[in-house]
Design an enzyme around this catalytic site. Structure first.
Site, mmCIF file in Angstrom:
data_model
loop_
_atom_site.group_PDB
_atom_site.id
_atom_site.type_symbol
_atom_site.label_atom_id
_atom_site.label_comp_id
_atom_site.label_asym_id
_atom_site.label_seq_id
_atom_site.Cartn_x
_atom_site.Cartn_y
_atom_site.Cartn_z
ATOM 1 C CG HIS A 162 -8.198 -4.205 -1.706
ATOM 2 N ND1 HIS A 162 -9.309 -3.450 -2.038
ATOM 3 C CD2 HIS A 162 -7.190 -3.314 -1.529
ATOM 4 C CE1 HIS A 162 -8.985 -2.171 -2.068
ATOM 5 N NE2 HIS A 162 -7.696 -2.064 -1.764
ATOM 6 C CG ASN B 133 -0.953 9.014 2.419
ATOM 7 O OD1 ASN B 133 -1.470 8.061 1.845
ATOM 8 N ND2 ASN B 133 -0.342 9.980 1.757
ATOM 9 N NE ARG C 23 -3.766 2.081 2.606
ATOM 10 C CZ ARG C 23 -3.884 2.843 3.699
ATOM 11 N NH1 ARG C 23 -3.144 2.577 4.769
ATOM 12 N NH2 ARG C 23 -4.738 3.845 3.728
ATOM 13 C CG HIS D 178 -1.320 5.281 -0.409
ATOM 14 N ND1 HIS D 178 -2.103 6.007 0.468
ATOM 15 C CD2 HIS D 178 -2.072 4.217 -0.770
ATOM 16 C CE1 HIS D 178 -3.269 5.404 0.639
ATOM 17 N NE2 HIS D 178 -3.271 4.310 -0.106
#
Length: 317
Positions: free
Chosen positions: A184, A86, A54, A58
């Site tokens: 996911h 975040n 992740r 990001h």
């Protein structure tokens, strides 16, 4: 005039050049150093694997894969990591540890952006996920702004049209969208990220009708209203296993986020979900995920003389 053109052309071409051999001579043991460092963390805390994946995502979606998500805020600037999407990011210590280990052997040679890309790959592979070659040669950005994270990161309530637009703006296809959503399959989410979906979807104390009612009931038992601390597995039953069970959950209308459910609302993404919702789809999903991660890792990279090579990932030199 011709010379100027050639110089500009060379600079543009160089600005987009990444290579798996980039550090062959400048840091020949790079991948081994990063892999060993990452393994020390993942072996004791496997939940860091989805966190590091992740973190890479990001980073790449805001200013490209330039390590800007790693920078701390300063007195005059609020950095990306302080932006609301975040605040739950984890794994910074793994990147810093890998960077410190690399610096001991190859000082000032390898960017934090490259190390983050390698750490994310290694973390996924070390929990038996796919392996992919990581083209290297990124340089680190020197700008990190919280408002840009808000503007560029797709929130969990996006519909399929918004998702396609968001990914398309980064040069990613509809297939990349559905494949990368498969990330996911590992990790957890705070209840607050999907609370509206199970408690107040239309402002009338109702749930999202596209979600399996039995799953809504399960989630309500785990997540009381206004719960800000509880976490829930995004792929219940195999949240630490990188597999295709995520697509099975989405097909059964048990995707945790609206962005998961949205994959059923487009013919191409729905087709991919259906084809990969059984173990038979594992091989092609792993191959597809590897290809999409390589593609994502090229978004907006800084190369050549752009940016810098940070000594410490959380601060500019």
């Amino acid at each position: 005039m011709k010379l100027v053109f050639l110089v500009l052309f060379f600079h543009h071409a160089n600005a987009q050049t990444l290579s798996t051999n980039f550090h062959r001579y400048s840091c020949p043991n790079l991948e081994g150093i990063v892999s060993r460092t990452t393994s020390k963390f993942i072996s004791t805390t496997p939940s860091l694997a989805p966190a590091l994946l992740r973190l890479h995502f990001h980073d790449c979606f805001v200013r490209g894969c330039d390590g800007s998500v790693l920078l701390n805020s300063t007195a005059g600037n609020t950095a990306e990591k302080a932006s609301f999407p975040n605040l739950s990011l984890r794994g910074f210590q793994v990147v810093e540890a890998a960077k410190a280990a690399v610096e001991k052997q190859c000082p000032w040679m390898v960017s934090c952006a490259d190390i983050l890309a390698l750490v994310a790959r290694d973390a996924v592979f070390q929990i038996k996920g796919p392996f992919w070659p990581v083209p290297l040669g990124r340089r680190d950005g020197i700008v990190s702004r919280a408002n840009e994270a808000l503007a560029n990161l797709p929130p969990p309530n996006f519909n399929i049209t918004q998702l396609i637009t968001s990914f398309g703006a980064k040069g990613l296809s509809v297939k990349d969208l559905v494949v990368l959503s498969g990330g996911h399959t590992i990790g957890v989410s705070f209840c607050s990220s999907f609370a509206t979906r199970i408690y107040n979807f239309t402002g009338r104390n109702d749930a999202d009708p596209s979600m399996d009612p039995a799953y809504v009931a399960e989630l309500r038992r785990m997540c009381p209203p206004s719960d800000a601390t509880t976490t829930v597995a995004m792929d219940p039953g195999s949240a630490q296993d990188f597999d295709v069970d995520y697509y099975s959950m989405v097909r059964q209308r048990r995707g945790l986020f609206q962005t998961d459910a949205a994959l059923l609302d487009h013919s191409a993404t729905n087709s991919y979900v259906q084809q990969h919702s059984t173990p038979l789809g594992s091989k092609s999903f792993f191959d597809d995920f590897a290809a999409s991660m390589v593609k994502m890792g090229r978004i907006g990279v800084l190369t050549g003389r752009a940016g810098q090579i940070r000594k410490i990932c959380s601060v500019v030199n």
